[in-house]
Design an enzyme around this catalytic site. Sequence first.
Site, PDB file in Angstrom:
ATOM      1  N   LYS A 101     -10.187   0.295  -2.653  1.00 49.57           N
ATOM      2  CA  LYS A 101     -10.102   0.086  -1.209  1.00 49.57           C
ATOM      3  C   LYS A 101     -10.402   1.393  -0.478  1.00 49.57           C
ATOM      4  CE  LYS A 101      -6.906  -1.197   2.531  1.00 49.57           C
ATOM      5  NZ  LYS A 101      -5.546  -1.693   2.873  1.00 49.57           N
TER       6      LYS A 101
ATOM      7  N   ASP B  34       0.865  -1.180   0.000  1.00 50.09           N
ATOM      8  CA  ASP B  34       0.000   0.000   0.000  1.00 50.09           C
ATOM      9  C   ASP B  34       0.900   1.228   0.000  1.00 50.09           C
ATOM     10  OD1 ASP B  34      -1.710  -2.166   0.660  1.00 50.09           O
ATOM     11  OD2 ASP B  34      -3.087  -0.821   1.715  1.00 50.09           O
TER      12      ASP B  34
ATOM     13  N   LYS C 196      -6.875   3.382  -3.695  1.00 52.79           N
ATOM     14  CA  LYS C 196      -7.279   3.412  -2.287  1.00 52.79           C
ATOM     15  C   LYS C 196      -7.495   4.853  -1.856  1.00 52.79           C
ATOM     16  CE  LYS C 196      -5.366   2.124   2.260  1.00 52.79           C
ATOM     17  NZ  LYS C 196      -4.237   1.436   2.953  1.00 52.79           N
TER      18      LYS C 196
END
Length: 321
Positions: free
Chosen positions: A257, A153, A221
């Site tokens: 996400k 991430d 995300k």
Amino acid sequence: MTMPTTPAFADVTTSDSALRRFLHGLPGVDAVGLEARAAALGTRSIKTSAKAYAIDLAISMIDLTTLEGADTPGKVRSLAAKAVNPDPTDRTTPMTAAVCVYPDMVATAKSALNGADVKVASVATAFPAGRAALPVKLADTRDAVAAGADEIDMVIDRGAFLAGRYLETYELIKAVKEACVRPDGTAARLKVIFETGELSTYDNIRRASWIGMLAGADFIKTSTGKVGVNATPANTLLMLEAVRDFKAQTGIQIGVKPAGGIRTTKDAIKFLVLVNETAGEDWLTNEWFRFGASSLLNDLLMQRQKLSTGRYSGPDYVTVD
């Protein structure tokens, strides 16, 4: 490892000016319409049988997360045990999708999971601010991958993006994507965090989404969970529209996400409705949709027990993260 290609958009990343023209040529976001649609979808009610399915689906989509300076190996091992067996009294409870930790805790998480079907995700690239030189960001990524991370991430440089240095943002993501490749040619999946609360406008969120997708992100995300405004129905809806449109034009599917601020079963179900109504059923799997959360799992477990027993257990029923 074959990097994804987007021949339909090959020319738009050849120069900063070409990328700027493309991004600023995207349709402007109708903020009122976007928020109204997100709010309307959030009012949808579902039947009890569908709610049970939605709860299990949401549990299976959680990246169970601990990203604190006080994290210890013991805390990470405890989190890993909870990811594998969220409810020790009911072994039918699904495992979570992943455990998300800092790079120095990846090996601990990997060992604790002991081969279970739960991914290890690691934040990288000088999370959460992203204020580091490129070699440092790439070393951060490579260290996490070498330690066994299945997913990375990363954070974009919001300063570069907001200053209009779009190609620089694109090249950063592309470089991190390449750093995710292991010596055997396999690769950790890459989630690109925009920190939507700092991007100021929906138009910027749309542009960041397209930069991430063009650069090879496996997921886009919303947030780090470290700022005041994190995932919202509206910004997640906008990103779902982006991945839907990208797949329609390229055939490449990219996940979404939302992270930060999603704490209740009611919240999670609202987001699942957004997924179904916007991107479609193809995204209703933890392969393509995740929740970045820590406290959300506890509420899902309590609601799950209420559905099966008719009694609401309260917070003492679940472990404290």
